[in-house]
Design an enzyme around this catalytic site. Structure first.
Site, short mmCIF file in Angstrom:
data_model
loop_
_atom_site.label_atom_id
_atom_site.label_comp_id
_atom_site.label_asym_id
_atom_site.label_seq_id
_atom_site.Cartn_x
_atom_site.Cartn_y
_atom_site.Cartn_z
N ASN A 129 -33.61 77.82 41.80
CA ASN A 129 -33.06 76.52 42.20
C ASN A 129 -31.84 76.20 41.34
O ASN A 129 -31.47 76.98 40.46
CB ASN A 129 -34.14 75.43 42.06
N PHE A 149 -41.30 65.10 34.57
CA PHE A 149 -40.12 64.62 35.29
C PHE A 149 -40.42 64.61 36.78
O PHE A 149 -41.24 65.40 37.25
CB PHE A 149 -38.92 65.54 35.03
O1 C5P Z 1 -44.91 68.30 41.24
P1 C5P Z 1 -43.50 68.38 40.81
O2 C5P Z 1 -42.94 69.78 40.78
O3 C5P Z 1 -42.56 67.46 41.54
O4 C5P Z 1 -43.56 67.84 39.31
C1 C5P Z 1 -42.46 67.88 38.47
C2 C5P Z 1 -42.92 67.89 37.04
O5 C5P Z 1 -43.93 68.88 36.86
C3 C5P Z 1 -41.83 68.31 36.10
O6 C5P Z 1 -42.09 67.68 34.87
C4 C5P Z 1 -41.99 69.81 36.00
O7 C5P Z 1 -41.44 70.33 34.82
C5 C5P Z 1 -43.49 69.94 36.04
N1 C5P Z 1 -43.98 71.18 36.67
C6 C5P Z 1 -44.62 72.12 35.91
N2 C5P Z 1 -45.12 73.26 36.49
C7 C5P Z 1 -45.00 73.46 37.82
C8 C5P Z 1 -44.34 72.50 38.60
C9 C5P Z 1 -43.83 71.37 38.00
O8 C5P Z 1 -44.74 71.95 34.68
N3 C5P Z 1 -45.48 74.57 38.35
#
Ligand code: C5P
Length: 406
Positions: A215, A329
């Site tokens: 991304n 975040f």
């Molecule tokens: O669920 P979503 O991806 O929108 O959540 C975003 C948050 O979760 C961010 O803080 C991101 O760094 C964290 N995250 C994570 N591991 C993942 C997906 C998201 O730590 N696999």
């Protein structure tokens, strides 16, 4: 006047930004600093020593083995004289020579011989700045506690647009003033003794040896948070996906590629952490299988790639029995509050910082950002600002809420 009597050695290397250095010297002299100027051979193609002699009121040094200059203030004496050495502009070539520890002219020799802090203000074409060689050299210098000031983004003398512009003279003056400020006004260190881990940047999920799903995350917000936390005294571990950024001073950095690697790196060190901030844009899914050879094009018009869910790193951290103060975040394109509050609850977080990535110039890959921060019993707005300033506000808020609950 915080600069009164401060002895500042300004080094100029070759670059069109050298014309700004005369202005820098004037502004420092106005603030009653003592300024001496050293130039490399190529700097003299851009601005004359006479100009800098006139604005500094001191002879300009340029040669290492000049008997007349050595009879005045010799190079070792000059190196000892300085309270701060600032190389502005610092060309790609000069950064490379400093990183290699060369002493093949007066300026590089002074940088090795001085006990004073050395700062560099990089100035070069954006492609030269982005080159891995230059980035590695800056990372090496930062690791050795050279202060890296800038560069700024924007239009360049060569017609390109991008990072590589030298900071403006007044921005450099402000950084010099800040540099000398701690002696008289020690910075508050609300995170002294606190161990803080954060994730930053994108992840790469391999499809085959040459392709991946990723991304647009630049990692800038995470790196700015790491720098701000270190400034406030925290012991910072930064786990970063692939980014083109210089490690902030005093921060321990671990590089990873995939979500699985990021998850493993976090879990390996989380036990001893007091605060965890998940700033990385982790891929939610990864290809189920990674082809061991490059996937070939076939006659079919469509291709199906099967994906499996990646571990949710921040949710796993928040579910630990002895969990650290956990901050996530949320990058949303609509209904920011609803989705952010939902994520706060669902993932068991202590705080969530939400931004609307649908707004141009904010969030992913931008230099500015605005955040709405939610915690179980409240919320606050952090208005649009540069990521460094915003990071300081967010870290200050995290420190406050962490201390409220511990
Ligand atoms: O669920 P979503 O991806 O929108 O959540 C975003 C948050 O979760 C961010 O803080 C991101 O760094 C964290 N995250 C994570 N591991 C993942 C997906 C998201 O730590 N696999």
């Amino acid at each position: 006047m915080p600069l009164t009597g401060k002895r500042i050695l300004i080094g100029l290397s070759g670059g069109i930004a050298a014309y700004k250095s005369a202005e820098l010297v004037r502004r420092l002299k106005e603030r009653h600093a003592e300024v001496r100027v050293v130039m490399t051979e190529s700097a003299k193609s851009f601005i004359t020593p006479l100009t800098l002699q006139a604005v500094s009121g001191e002879p300009v040094s340029d040669a290492l083995l000049d008997p007349a200059a050595e009879a005045g203030m010799g190079h070792i004496e000059l190196a000892k004289w300085a309270d701060l050495v600032l190389i502005a502009p610092a060309s790609a070539n000069t950064l490379a020579r400093l990183a290699a520890g060369l002493a093949d002219d007066l300026l590089t020799t002074l940088c090795l011989a001085t006990p004073a802090p050395v700062a560099v203000a990089p100035a070069m074409n954006q492609q030269m700045y982005r080159h891995h060689a230059t980035q590695d050299n800056l990372a090496t210098l930062a690791r050795r506690h050279t202060l890296v000031w800038g560069p700024a983004q924007g239009a360049q003398a060569c017609g390109d647009v991008g990072p590589g512009r030298m900071l403006e003279p007044m921005e450099l003056v402000a950084l010099i003033e800040q540099h000398f400020a701690p002696a008289s006004q020690p910075k508050a260190q609300p995170l002294a003794g606190v161990r803080l881990m954060l994730t930053a940047g994108p992840t790469r999920e391999a499809l085959d040896p040459v392709r991946f799903i990723s991304n647009h995350s630049s990692g800038k917000m995470g790196f700015a948070l790491a720098a701000a936390a270190a400034e406030l005294g925290a012991e910072v571990t930064l786990i970063s996906g692939p980014v083109a950024l210089v490690t902030p001073t005093g921060v321990q950095r671990l590089d990873v590629e995939s979500a699985a690697q990021m998850h493993a790196a976090v879990m390996a060190g989380i036990d001893t952490q007091h605060i965890f901030i998940a700033c990385a844009a982790v891929a939610d899914y990864a290809p189920k299988t990674v082809a061991s050879h490059k996937i070939k094009k076939t006659a079919a018009d469509t291709m199906v790639i099967e994906l499996t869910k990646n571990p949710d790193i921040v949710a796993n951290v928040a579910a630990l029995p002895n969990k650290p103060f956990t901050v996530g975040f949320a990058a949303e394109t609509r209904d920011v509050e609803k989705y952010a509050r939902d994520k706060l609850d669902r993932k068991g977080l202590d705080m969530i910082a939400a931004n609307n990535v649908a707004t141009a110039g904010q969030g992913f890959n931008a230099d500015d950002n605005a955040l709405t921060v939610f915690w179980p019993t409240g919320q606050t707005e952090l208005p649009l600002a540069g990521k460094a300033e915003l990071a300081r506000h967010l870290i200050t808020l995290i420190a406050e809420k962490y201390h409220d609950t511990h």
